[in-house]
Design a protein around this motif. Structure first.
Motif, mmCIF file in Angstrom:
data_model
loop_
_atom_site.group_PDB
_atom_site.id
_atom_site.type_symbol
_atom_site.label_atom_id
_atom_site.label_comp_id
_atom_site.label_asym_id
_atom_site.label_seq_id
_atom_site.Cartn_x
_atom_site.Cartn_y
_atom_site.Cartn_z
ATOM 1 N N THR A 13 -9.884 1.478 8.544
ATOM 2 C CA THR A 13 -10.011 1.271 7.105
ATOM 3 C C THR A 13 -11.419 0.778 6.805
ATOM 4 O OG1 THR A 13 -9.216 -1.001 7.233
ATOM 5 C CG2 THR A 13 -7.566 0.717 6.836
ATOM 6 N N SER A 16 -11.096 -5.296 5.530
ATOM 7 C CA SER A 16 -9.895 -6.074 5.817
ATOM 8 C C SER A 16 -9.323 -6.589 4.511
ATOM 9 C CB SER A 16 -10.232 -7.256 6.721
ATOM 10 O OG SER A 16 -10.728 -6.797 7.960
ATOM 11 N N LEU A 17 -8.031 -6.822 4.494
ATOM 12 C CA LEU A 17 -7.381 -7.354 3.298
ATOM 13 C C LEU A 17 -7.967 -8.717 2.939
ATOM 14 C CD1 LEU A 17 -3.652 -6.501 4.048
ATOM 15 C CD2 LEU A 17 -5.122 -5.457 2.329
ATOM 16 N N GLY A 114 -9.107 0.290 -3.647
ATOM 17 C CA GLY A 114 -9.064 0.408 -2.193
ATOM 18 C C GLY A 114 -10.295 -0.175 -1.524
ATOM 19 N N TYR A 117 -10.270 -4.140 -1.976
ATOM 20 C CA TYR A 117 -9.244 -4.778 -1.165
ATOM 21 C C TYR A 117 -9.388 -4.435 0.318
ATOM 22 C CZ TYR A 117 -6.630 -6.666 -5.117
ATOM 23 O OH TYR A 117 -6.238 -7.397 -6.216
ATOM 24 N N LEU A 119 -8.876 -1.590 2.024
ATOM 25 C CA LEU A 119 -7.736 -0.903 2.628
ATOM 26 C C LEU A 119 -7.779 0.615 2.535
ATOM 27 C CD1 LEU A 119 -5.957 -0.160 -0.104
ATOM 28 C CD2 LEU A 119 -5.374 -2.560 0.087
ATOM 29 N N SER A 131 -4.277 2.711 2.616
ATOM 30 C CA SER A 131 -3.389 2.418 3.744
ATOM 31 C C SER A 131 -2.179 1.628 3.249
ATOM 32 C CB SER A 131 -4.144 1.654 4.829
ATOM 33 O OG SER A 131 -4.622 0.420 4.345
ATOM 34 N N CYS A 133 -0.046 -1.342 2.781
ATOM 35 C CA CYS A 133 -0.267 -2.792 2.782
ATOM 36 C C CYS A 133 0.640 -3.453 1.754
ATOM 37 C CB CYS A 133 -1.696 -3.126 2.369
ATOM 38 S SG CYS A 133 -2.966 -2.395 3.389
ATOM 39 N N THR A 146 -0.203 -11.374 3.041
ATOM 40 C CA THR A 146 -0.697 -10.000 3.177
ATOM 41 C C THR A 146 -0.088 -9.382 4.427
ATOM 42 O OG1 THR A 146 -2.652 -10.576 4.497
ATOM 43 C CG2 THR A 146 -2.931 -10.513 2.091
ATOM 44 N N GLN A 148 -1.002 -5.729 6.612
ATOM 45 C CA GLN A 148 -1.558 -4.404 6.864
ATOM 46 C C GLN A 148 -0.616 -3.774 7.880
ATOM 47 O OE1 GLN A 148 -4.800 -2.462 6.086
ATOM 48 N NE2 GLN A 148 -3.141 -1.154 6.767
#
Length: 166
Positions: A13, A16-17, A114, A117, A119, A131, A133, A146, A148
């Motif tokens: 991705t 990261s979140l 996206g 965030y 992702l 992705s 999540c 969170t 993932q």
């Protein structure tokens, strides 16, 4: 960058979140009536962001159905189902399924959600899609939980997401 898999094959991705305990990034997403929604539209509500690649896959569709069922039991909580699907496809799916406890939003216009965030798929056959999540947010915009999902074909941990609201 998150390292996840699709059928066991690695996919990356763009980031990261956001961290638990941080403020959730603002967003501008398109609703099924083509209006623009942002965080301020949900002020005073707890949020479950159910994020997925496409409503036209079995796992994504099941996550929307499951959260629709669970959402009816949650006070002051909105479940936002977010993908890059066109708003028309999201409306068609929820209408055909009779799902009215979730709100569908699309990141199709800019892809900024996206990116912000962290992702969006950066590699693999789903490149540029979102992705799978979960992001849970309290009434003040602080991230409580969170997830993932490490294998994109797997469903999220619904119970862990909902437990973070108690």
């Amino acid at each position: 960058m998150a390292n996840i898999t699709l059928g066991g094959n690695p996919i990356e991705t763009t980031g990261s979140l956001p961290a638990v305990g941080s403020k959730t990034p603002d967003f501008k997403l398109t609703a099924t009536d083509l209006s623009t929604k942002s965080m301020s539209d949900y002020k005073g509500n707890r949020l479950v962001l159910n994020i997925f690649p496409s409503i036209d896959t079995g796992t994504c569709a099941q996550s929307v159905r499951t959260f629709n069922e669970k959402a009816s039991e949650l006070a002051d909580t909105k479940v936002l189902c977010i993908s890059k699907d066109l708003p028309f496809a999201l409306a068609r799916f929820c209408g055909a399924e009779g799902l009215d406890n979730v709100e569908s939003l699309s990141d199709f216009k800019t892809g900024d959600f996206g990116k912000d965030y962290g992702l969006t798929f950066k590699t693999g056959p789903l490149e540029t899609l979102l992705s799978r999540c979960i992001v849970v947010v309290d009434k003040d915009g602080t991230i409580l939980h969170t997830e993932q999902v490490s294998e994109i074909k797997d469903e999220p941990n619904y119970e862990a997401a909902l437990k973070s609201l108690s």
